[in-house]
Design a protein around this motif. Structure first.
Motif, short mmCIF file in Angstrom:
data_model
loop_
_atom_site.label_atom_id
_atom_site.label_comp_id
_atom_site.label_asym_id
_atom_site.label_seq_id
_atom_site.Cartn_x
_atom_site.Cartn_y
_atom_site.Cartn_z
N TRP A 44 94.02 20.67 -47.07
CA TRP A 44 93.70 19.50 -47.68
C TRP A 44 94.62 18.48 -48.26
O TRP A 44 94.48 17.15 -48.24
CB TRP A 44 92.60 19.80 -48.84
N ASP B 128 90.04 29.16 -53.31
CA ASP B 128 89.44 28.67 -51.85
C ASP B 128 90.56 28.85 -51.05
O ASP B 128 91.77 28.70 -51.38
CB ASP B 128 88.64 27.53 -52.42
N ARG C 116 87.02 33.07 -52.22
CA ARG C 116 86.36 33.22 -50.94
C ARG C 116 86.77 34.28 -50.15
O ARG C 116 86.00 35.11 -49.72
CB ARG C 116 86.58 31.67 -50.11
N ASP D 281 85.26 20.50 -57.58
CA ASP D 281 85.69 20.97 -56.53
C ASP D 281 86.96 19.90 -56.21
O ASP D 281 87.37 19.24 -57.10
CB ASP D 281 84.61 20.45 -55.27
N HIS E 78 75.30 24.85 -54.88
CA HIS E 78 76.60 24.07 -54.28
C HIS E 78 76.22 23.73 -52.99
O HIS E 78 75.42 24.21 -51.97
CB HIS E 78 77.63 25.56 -54.35
N TRP F 145 81.96 34.72 -53.79
CA TRP F 145 81.05 33.84 -53.11
C TRP F 145 80.91 33.80 -51.92
O TRP F 145 81.97 34.20 -51.23
CB TRP F 145 80.76 32.48 -53.68
N ASP G 295 80.61 29.21 -46.82
CA ASP G 295 79.78 28.18 -46.50
C ASP G 295 78.46 28.37 -45.73
O ASP G 295 78.48 28.55 -44.47
CB ASP G 295 80.80 27.31 -45.49
O1 MIG Z 1 87.54 23.01 -45.96
O2 MIG Z 1 86.72 22.16 -51.34
O3 MIG Z 1 83.77 27.00 -49.11
O4 MIG Z 1 82.59 25.57 -51.09
O5 MIG Z 1 83.21 22.83 -51.34
C1 MIG Z 1 86.57 23.13 -47.12
C2 MIG Z 1 86.01 21.90 -50.23
C3 MIG Z 1 87.00 23.50 -48.27
C4 MIG Z 1 85.42 25.21 -48.47
C5 MIG Z 1 84.67 26.16 -49.43
C6 MIG Z 1 83.69 24.92 -50.06
C7 MIG Z 1 84.21 23.74 -50.83
C8 MIG Z 1 85.09 23.17 -49.66
N1 MIG Z 1 86.10 24.11 -49.29
#
Ligand code: MIG
Length: 655
Positions: free
Chosen positions: A271, A307, A414, A197, A488, A427, A430
């Motif tokens: 992020w 993602d 995602r 991740d 996960h 997948w 969340d």
């Molecule tokens: O804002 O990378 O759906 O599987 O663990 C969360 C962190 C961002 C969302 C994903 C999730 C992942 C997480 N990401």
């Protein structure tokens, strides 16, 4: 028969890849209006079932609710949610007549399926610029296969991707990762994939690895692969703005990022902090971004997950400015000096400030603030919003064909739109450690298959909230059957690796059953992919004249031989099951034996303990079973035995 209709000037999504003449007549179904946007209306008959919508909330039969195709980063999948991560605009009306409809429209599209009025289906959007495909056939299943033919062959992952994978948001250091592999290997629980991740990256910069935690990343990859474990790094949509970060510098220089109206690069916080979004709808930018996956491939990586590609936005400069202004107005108007005072005096955040705070994340207005450059034309993002995740994954898929043409690389995403099924799986995002989400997982699978997505699965054990041992075991007993089988969980939740719980042998056994079934699961996956067929089917697709089968929402047909019926209720020692025909009830018992019982067509209550894996073999069919193995390459395909009906034949697929 498939007919294509055009309204206005549609955007070419490339969801459909088969050339087709556009019909001049009007669709012979329902009514269509193009005044004030597009609107399709259809009178639903009492007996009609409405299938489709891929990764959407609620039932296999979509009747009685409203759904909006609008790719959203929303981690609360409660029953009232109308938009999730994907936009899969294909539905089938099955009953009085059988007709499939694909609305190829890349922006917000609403499906009111008997919500406003129980007997009315309405599909509508703001702009009457779209293609509508109308498919007639003898059954919902037949229509699905016709649809699948026009959208092209589904993605085929490498074989190891049919193994079990462990993931968690929060693994950071080399030791964290090594410990997980050790936990599995020491306890003899099978494992083929270890997910990386966002913390494996350096400051969340795409295609980098954390220098302190991985001084030699290639050596780390090699050491995992020597243990038959494939690392699966995550790639996020936003590219960090940081001087000297070559991907940022290159993208900026070449003009490959999405731009504001004034031509400057659009800025959004995710992020990594402030980022730019690669313009993956632009062919050159897509090729450029895709080529970057090579950096990790060169270090031995052969698997990825994409993602945050709705794309998710935490906040923008514009959103922060609005919040700032609201705070200032409030402070001045109320003669208050500091934020603490606001909270103290108002006893809660004042409404106007709260509104601005809520507006920060995934704000619709932000999606109108940036543009794509498509064949020299500027296209505002919100008009093509649902294509971003599709094209990010397509960037990777197209690049893989060049970087490693003879290799299959694991890829799933995602966010998605129909068309992306050719480049990767999905997948379901969340979910939560809730019993109801086992059932939601099951229901999404056949709908996703209808839309071409075969390599699919959910976060087993649940992403948000804390799991429990029994929940994880029951969920694994469904996950044994989903092509993507991954445990996960989110940052901060309880430990969820299988070896963290008591009586580890139960986990070893349940996951072991997955490996015993891989010859069957892989064969059925390949047959489905190569024949534009389904891996998971609703019971009604196989037993179209059986009302009870049509109404069954908690069992699925898997491939051509079996039916599955997992337990999804806590504190139960079995479940009710409906058999549309005579079948053999099979249980993989914890001592390694296989329990068999012939059951007649009809209703039954079957006992299923927490550590047993049930399935049902259809009349006159059989399936291959291997011995359990610790990883996919260790499965002995030449030592299979067959269970089910005697004298039945099975066509094995292996490569
Ligand atoms: O804002 O990378 O759906 O599987 O663990 C969360 C962190 C961002 C969302 C994903 C999730 C992942 C997480 N990401």
């Amino acid at each position: 028969m498939v007919k294509k209709y055009v309204f206005g000037t549609p955007f070419e999504t490339e969801a459909v890849i088969c050339d087709m003449e556009v019909c001049k007549d009007n669709p012979q179904i329902g009514s269509i209006s193009v005044q004030d946007g597009f609107r399709f209306e259809y009178k639903i008959n009492d007996m009609d079932v409405i299938y489709g919508l891929g990764e959407a909330n609620r039932g296999i039969n979509k009747r009685g609710y409203i759904y909006v195709s609008d790719c959203s980063d929303d981690p609360e999948h409660t029953e009232g949610k109308i938009s999730l991560y994907g936009a899969h605009n294909f539905i089938i009306i099955s009953g009085k007549e059988n007709v499939g409809l694909f609305f190829d429209y890349p922006s917000k599209l609403t499906f009111d399926i008997g919500y406003t009025r129980h007997d009315e289906l309405k599909v509508f959007c703001d702009r009457a610029d779209l293609y509508v495909y109308v498919i007639t056939g003898e059954s919902a299943y037949d229509i699905t296969k016709q649809f699948r033919r026009i959208i092209g062959r589904s993605y085929i992952p490498p074989k190891f991707a049919f193994g079990f994978g462990q993931s968690r948001w929060g693994y950071r250091t080399r030791k964290d990762f090594d410990d997980v592999v050790k936990g599995y290997r020491d306890n003899n629980i099978p494992l083929d994939m270890l997910y990386l991740d966002i913390d494996y990256m350096q400051d969340y910069k795409d295609f980098t690895t954390n220098e302190e935690n991985f001084p030699d990343f290639k050596e780390f990859v090699d050491s995992l692969k020597a243990q038959n474990v494939h690392p699966v790094p995550i790639i996020d949509a936003g590219v960090k703005i940081e001087d000297g970060y070559d991907i940022y510098e290159e993208g900026k220089e070449k003009g490959y990022f999405c731009k504001r109206e004034d031509g400057t690069d659009f800025v959004a916080a995710v992020w990594p902090g402030w980022t730019h979004f690669p313009d993956v709808l632009n062919k050159d930018a897509r090729e450029w971004f895709g080529s970057k996956y090579k950096r990790l491939i060169d270090q031995g990586v052969d698997a990825f997950w994409n993602d945050m590609n709705e794309p998710a936005i935490f906040y923008t400069e514009e959103g922060v400015a609005a919040l700032d202004k609201a705070i200032h107005n409030y402070v001045e108007g109320n003669d208050i000096c500091v934020i603490e005072d606001i909270i103290n005096t108002a006893n809660a955040v004042p409404a106007e400030i709260k509104q601005c705070m809520q507006n920060l994340q995934n704000n619709e207005e932000d999606y109108k603030r940036f543009y794509h450059n498509i064949d020299g034309k500027r296209v505002r993002h919100d008009l093509v919003h649902n294509l971003y995740g599709y094209n990010m994954t397509r960037a990777a898929g197209e690049a893989f064909e060049k970087i490693a043409p003879d290799k299959r690389i694991l890829m799933f995403s995602r966010s998605s739109y129909i068309g992306m099924h050719r480049y990767g799986g999905v997948w379901t995002g969340d979910n939560k450690s809730w019993w109801s989400h086992i059932l939601l997982n099951l229901k999404m699978m056949p709908s996703l298959n209808m839309c071409g997505f075969l390599y699919t699965g959910a976060d087993i054990g649940g992403f948000g909230d804390n799991t429990t041992r029994d929940l994880l075991l029951r969920w694994l007993a469904l996950g044994v059957f989903t092509p993507l089988m991954r445990n996960h969980t989110a940052l901060g939740t309880r430990n969820q690796e299988c070896y963290r719980f008591e009586d580890i042998e139960d986990f070893r056994h349940v996951i072991g059953v997955r490996y015993r079934l891989i010859p069957y699961l892989y064969s059925e996956y390949m047959k489905a992919a190569l024949n534009d067929d389904m891996y998971f089917k609703p019971l009604g697709f196989v037993y179209p004249d059986d009302k009870m089968a049509i109404e069954t929402e908690d069992q699925l047909m898997l491939g051509n031989e079996i039916m599955i019926a997992p337990v999804y209720v806590q504190n139960t020692s079995g479940r009710h099951v409906y058999l549309p025909e005579e079948m053999k009830f099979i249980k993989f018992m914890p001592d390694g034996t296989i329990y068999e019982q012939l059951l007649d067509k009809g209703h039954h209550y079957v006992e299923i303990a927490l550590n047993e894996v049930p399935l049902f073999i259809r009349k006159d069919k059989c399936i291959p079973v291997a011995e359990a193995a610790q990883s996919v390459p260790e499965i002995k395909w030449d030592e299979l035995k067959y269970i089910g009906y005697e004298e039945a034949e099975y066509e094995l697929y292996n490569d």
